[in-house]
Design a protein around this motif. Structure first.
Motif, PDB file in Angstrom:
ATOM      1  N   ARG A  59      -7.765  -9.279  -1.694  1.00  0.00           N
ATOM      2  CA  ARG A  59      -6.599  -8.393  -1.558  1.00  0.00           C
ATOM      3  C   ARG A  59      -6.549  -7.353  -2.691  1.00  0.00           C
ATOM      4  O   ARG A  59      -6.060  -6.240  -2.486  1.00  0.00           O
ATOM      5  CB  ARG A  59      -5.307  -9.221  -1.565  1.00  0.00           C
ATOM      6  CG  ARG A  59      -5.215 -10.223  -0.423  1.00  0.00           C
ATOM      7  CD  ARG A  59      -4.399  -9.709   0.751  1.00  0.00           C
ATOM      8  NE  ARG A  59      -3.002  -9.503   0.423  1.00  0.00           N
ATOM      9  CZ  ARG A  59      -2.079 -10.474   0.411  1.00  0.00           C
ATOM     10  NH1 ARG A  59      -2.432 -11.722   0.687  1.00  0.00           N
ATOM     11  NH2 ARG A  59      -0.840 -10.196   0.135  1.00  0.00           N
ATOM     12  N   ALA A  60      -7.038  -7.721  -3.863  1.00  0.00           N
ATOM     13  CA  ALA A  60      -6.970  -6.795  -5.010  1.00  0.00           C
ATOM     14  C   ALA A  60      -8.259  -5.987  -5.159  1.00  0.00           C
ATOM     15  O   ALA A  60      -8.369  -5.151  -6.059  1.00  0.00           O
ATOM     16  CB  ALA A  60      -6.697  -7.578  -6.294  1.00  0.00           C
TER      17      ALA A  60
ATOM     18  N   HIS B 261      -4.264   4.726  -7.726  1.00  0.00           N
ATOM     19  CA  HIS B 261      -3.388   3.557  -7.579  1.00  0.00           C
ATOM     20  C   HIS B 261      -2.103   3.770  -8.377  1.00  0.00           C
ATOM     21  O   HIS B 261      -2.177   4.047  -9.584  1.00  0.00           O
ATOM     22  CB  HIS B 261      -4.081   2.282  -8.100  1.00  0.00           C
ATOM     23  CG  HIS B 261      -5.176   1.811  -7.226  1.00  0.00           C
ATOM     24  ND1 HIS B 261      -4.980   0.926  -6.191  1.00  0.00           N
ATOM     25  CD2 HIS B 261      -6.497   2.121  -7.206  1.00  0.00           C
ATOM     26  CE1 HIS B 261      -6.129   0.701  -5.577  1.00  0.00           C
ATOM     27  NE2 HIS B 261      -7.064   1.421  -6.176  1.00  0.00           N
TER      28      HIS B 261
ATOM     29  N   LYS C 258      -3.562   3.258  -1.312  1.00  0.00           N
ATOM     30  CA  LYS C 258      -3.943   2.724  -2.629  1.00  0.00           C
ATOM     31  C   LYS C 258      -2.913   1.695  -3.074  1.00  0.00           C
ATOM     32  O   LYS C 258      -1.726   2.013  -3.221  1.00  0.00           O
ATOM     33  CB  LYS C 258      -4.028   3.856  -3.665  1.00  0.00           C
ATOM     34  CG  LYS C 258      -5.081   4.896  -3.328  1.00  0.00           C
ATOM     35  CD  LYS C 258      -6.483   4.352  -3.552  1.00  0.00           C
ATOM     36  CE  LYS C 258      -7.502   5.467  -3.367  1.00  0.00           C
ATOM     37  NZ  LYS C 258      -8.851   5.080  -3.709  1.00  0.00           N
ATOM     38  N   THR C 259      -3.365   0.471  -3.290  1.00  0.00           N
ATOM     39  CA  THR C 259      -2.464  -0.620  -3.630  1.00  0.00           C
ATOM     40  C   THR C 259      -1.794  -0.390  -4.981  1.00  0.00           C
ATOM     41  O   THR C 259      -2.478  -0.113  -5.966  1.00  0.00           O
ATOM     42  CB  THR C 259      -3.270  -1.933  -3.748  1.00  0.00           C
ATOM     43  OG1 THR C 259      -4.357  -1.859  -2.848  1.00  0.00           O
ATOM     44  CG2 THR C 259      -2.425  -3.134  -3.504  1.00  0.00           C
TER      45      THR C 259
ATOM     46  N   ASN D 173       5.400  -5.106  -8.339  1.00  0.00           N
ATOM     47  CA  ASN D 173       4.235  -5.128  -7.456  1.00  0.00           C
ATOM     48  C   ASN D 173       3.729  -6.546  -7.193  1.00  0.00           C
ATOM     49  O   ASN D 173       3.894  -7.435  -8.023  1.00  0.00           O
ATOM     50  CB  ASN D 173       3.082  -4.319  -8.085  1.00  0.00           C
ATOM     51  CG  ASN D 173       3.438  -2.860  -8.242  1.00  0.00           C
ATOM     52  OD1 ASN D 173       3.787  -2.193  -7.279  1.00  0.00           O
ATOM     53  ND2 ASN D 173       3.394  -2.376  -9.480  1.00  0.00           N
ATOM     54  N   GLU D 174       3.063  -6.686  -6.046  1.00  0.00           N
ATOM     55  CA  GLU D 174       2.497  -7.996  -5.708  1.00  0.00           C
ATOM     56  C   GLU D 174       1.296  -8.327  -6.608  1.00  0.00           C
ATOM     57  O   GLU D 174       1.119  -9.454  -7.043  1.00  0.00           O
ATOM     58  CB  GLU D 174       2.054  -7.986  -4.235  1.00  0.00           C
ATOM     59  CG  GLU D 174       1.567  -9.334  -3.751  1.00  0.00           C
ATOM     60  CD  GLU D 174       1.064  -9.285  -2.314  1.00  0.00           C
ATOM     61  OE1 GLU D 174       0.420  -8.291  -1.931  1.00  0.00           O
ATOM     62  OE2 GLU D 174       1.299 -10.268  -1.590  1.00  0.00           O
TER      63      GLU D 174
ATOM     64  N   MET E 166       0.831  -1.206   0.000  1.00  0.00           N
ATOM     65  CA  MET E 166       0.000   0.000   0.000  1.00  0.00           C
ATOM     66  C   MET E 166       0.868   1.259   0.000  1.00  0.00           C
ATOM     67  O   MET E 166       1.942   1.271   0.586  1.00  0.00           O
ATOM     68  CB  MET E 166      -0.855   0.047   1.265  1.00  0.00           C
ATOM     69  CG  MET E 166      -1.899  -1.045   1.313  1.00  0.00           C
ATOM     70  SD  MET E 166      -3.527  -0.356   1.335  1.00  0.00           S
ATOM     71  CE  MET E 166      -4.514  -1.830   1.519  1.00  0.00           C
ATOM     72  N   THR E 167       0.404   2.306  -0.624  1.00  0.00           N
ATOM     73  CA  THR E 167       1.098   3.588  -0.544  1.00  0.00           C
ATOM     74  C   THR E 167       0.656   4.290   0.736  1.00  0.00           C
ATOM     75  O   THR E 167      -0.232   3.808   1.440  1.00  0.00           O
ATOM     76  CB  THR E 167       0.707   4.488  -1.739  1.00  0.00           C
ATOM     77  OG1 THR E 167      -0.684   4.754  -1.631  1.00  0.00           O
ATOM     78  CG2 THR E 167       1.009   3.812  -3.061  1.00  0.00           C
TER      79      THR E 167
END
Ligand code: NDP
Length: 291
Positions: free
Chosen positions: A147-148, A30, A6-7, A63-64, A1-2
Motif C-alpha cells: 500500500r505504501a 506526495h 499520490k498517496t 494520514n493512513e 489518494m489525492t
C-alpha cells in the motif's frame, strides 16, 4: 489518494534523513504532513510545501501512512507512547536504525494497538535519497509494503525481505558490519604509512586498487559457505595466514602505531589452526563466531 493519485504521507522526524525523505516525497508529488520534536526544523520542508503538524496527535490523524525516522527506537517510543491510540488503523513504516529484536518488539507493540508495521533499513546517506544510488531494505507487513510502495519508491530502490520485521535491520546491520570492517582496514593502512610520512593522497590509489583486487573474497567465501567446503582449491591456507598475521601487529608496534583495530582476528585464526583446520581458507573462522 489525492486527485493525482499520490498517496498522502505523514513523516515523524526531520533530522538530516527525515528531511531528505520528505523532500523526496514532495518532489514526487506526495502530500506530506511532517512533525518534529524541535518545531523550528520543520521550516525547511514547510517552505517546500509540506504541512507541518504542531502535535504528534495531529500528525497521526492526518494520514493512513505514517513514516518514522528518528534517532533510535527509544526516541520512537518516547514520541509515540503518549499518542499510541492514534496509531489504530495506521500503516506504520519505521525507518529508524535498530536491531532485529527492537524491530520485532516494535512490530508486536504496533500490532497490539491495531496498526500494521513495516520496518526499514536505509542504505544511503541523506543526499542519496531520491536517487537510484539509494536503497532501503523492508520487512514486516507485506500489506503495508504494497500500500505504501509508491511513496517508498520515491526514496530509491526497495528490497522487501519478508514478513519477519527483524530481517530488514538484520540485513542493514550485516552490511554496516562489512562496511566497518572495510573502514577498519583503511584506517589502519593510512596510520601505518602515515607513520613514515607517506602522504595519504599518494597512498590512496594503491589502497583502493588493492581493496578492489581483494573484493572477490566475498563471492568466493559465499560459495565455500554454501558448499560447506573450506578446503578445496585453497591457495592461501589458514596456517600460512595465521603465521604471517602477527607481522601486522609487529610492524605497527615498530612504527609506533596501535594495532588494536586488527588484533581480534589473530586468536580466532590461532584457535582454528590449533583445532586442525590449518588447511582451510580464512572463511573457516566463521565457525568460531557461532554462539
Ligand atoms: P539526526 O540526528 O539528524 O536527527 C535525529 C532526529 O531524531 C531528529 O528529528 C530529532 O529531533 C529526533 N529525536 C532524537 N531524539 C528524540 C527524542 N527523544 N524524542 C523525539 N525526537 C527525537 O539523525 P538522522 O536524521 O540522520 O537519522 C535518523 C535515523 O536515520 C537514525 O536512526 C539513523 O541511524 C538513520 N540513518 C541515518 C543515516 C545518515 O547518514 N544520516 C543513514 C542511514 C540511516 P530534534 O530535531 O528535536 O532533535
Amino acid at each position: 489518494m489525492t486527485e493525482h493519485g499520490k498517496t498522502p504521507v505523514t513523516v515523524l522526524g526531520l533530522g538530516a534523513m527525515g528531511t531528505a525523505l520528505v523532500e523526496a516525497l514532495l518532489a514526487a508529488g506526495h502530500p506530506v504532513t511532517a512533525w518534529n520534536r524541535t518545531a523550528s526544523r520543520a521550516e525547511v520542508v514547510a517552505a517546500k510545501g509540506a504541512s507541518v503538524a504542531s502535535t504528534i496527535d495531529e500528525a497521526l490523524a492526518a494520514n493512513e501512512i505514517v513514516i518514522a525516522c528518528l534517532l533510535d527506537y527509544d526516541s520512537v517510543h518516547e514520541v509515540l507512547d503518549p499518542a499510541a491510540a492514534g496509531l489504530r488503523g495506521r500503516l506504520f513504516v519505521n525507518l529508524t536504525n535498530g536491531t532485529p529484536g527492537q524491530a520485532r518488539e516494535m512490530s508486536a507493540w504496533a500490532d497490539g494497538l491495531g496498526a500494521e508495521y513495516l520496518d526499514g533499513g536505509i542504505m544511503a546517506v541523506p543526499p542519496m535519497i531520491g536517487s537510484p544510488a539509494a536503497f532501503i531494505f523492508y520487512s514486516g507487513s507485506g500489506t503495508v509494503f504494497g500500500r505504501a510502495r509508491t511513496a517508498l519508491d520515491t526514496f530509491g530502490g526497495t528490497n522487501y525481505l519478508g514478513a519477519d520485521p527483524g530481517l530488514a535491520p538484520l540485513h542493514d546491520i550485516a552490511l554496516l558490519s562489512g562496511m566497518y570492517g572495510h573502514f577498519i582496514g583503511v584506517i589502519q593502512a593510512f596510520a601505518l604509512v602515515g607513520s613514515a610520512g607517506v602522504k595519504a593522497k599518494d597512498f590512496a590509489p594503491l589502497l583502493r586498487g588493492w581493496m578492489d583486487a581483494m573484493s572477490g573474497f566475498t563471492e568466493r567465501a559465499a560459495e565455500q559457505l554454501d558448499d560447506g567446503d573450506y578446503v578445496t582449491d585453497v591457495v592461501s591456507n589458514l596456517a600460512m595466514q595465521a603465521a604471517a598475521f602477527p607481522n601486522l601487529a609487529k610492524a605497527a608496534e615498530e612504527q609506533g602505531v596501535s594495532a588494536e583495530l586488527l588484533t581480534p582476528l589473530q586468536p580466532l585464526m590461532d584457535r582454528r589452526v590449533a583445532a586442525g583446520h590449518g588447511d582451510e581458507d580464512l572463511i573457516g573462522v566463521i565457525e568460531l563466531l557461532k554462539k
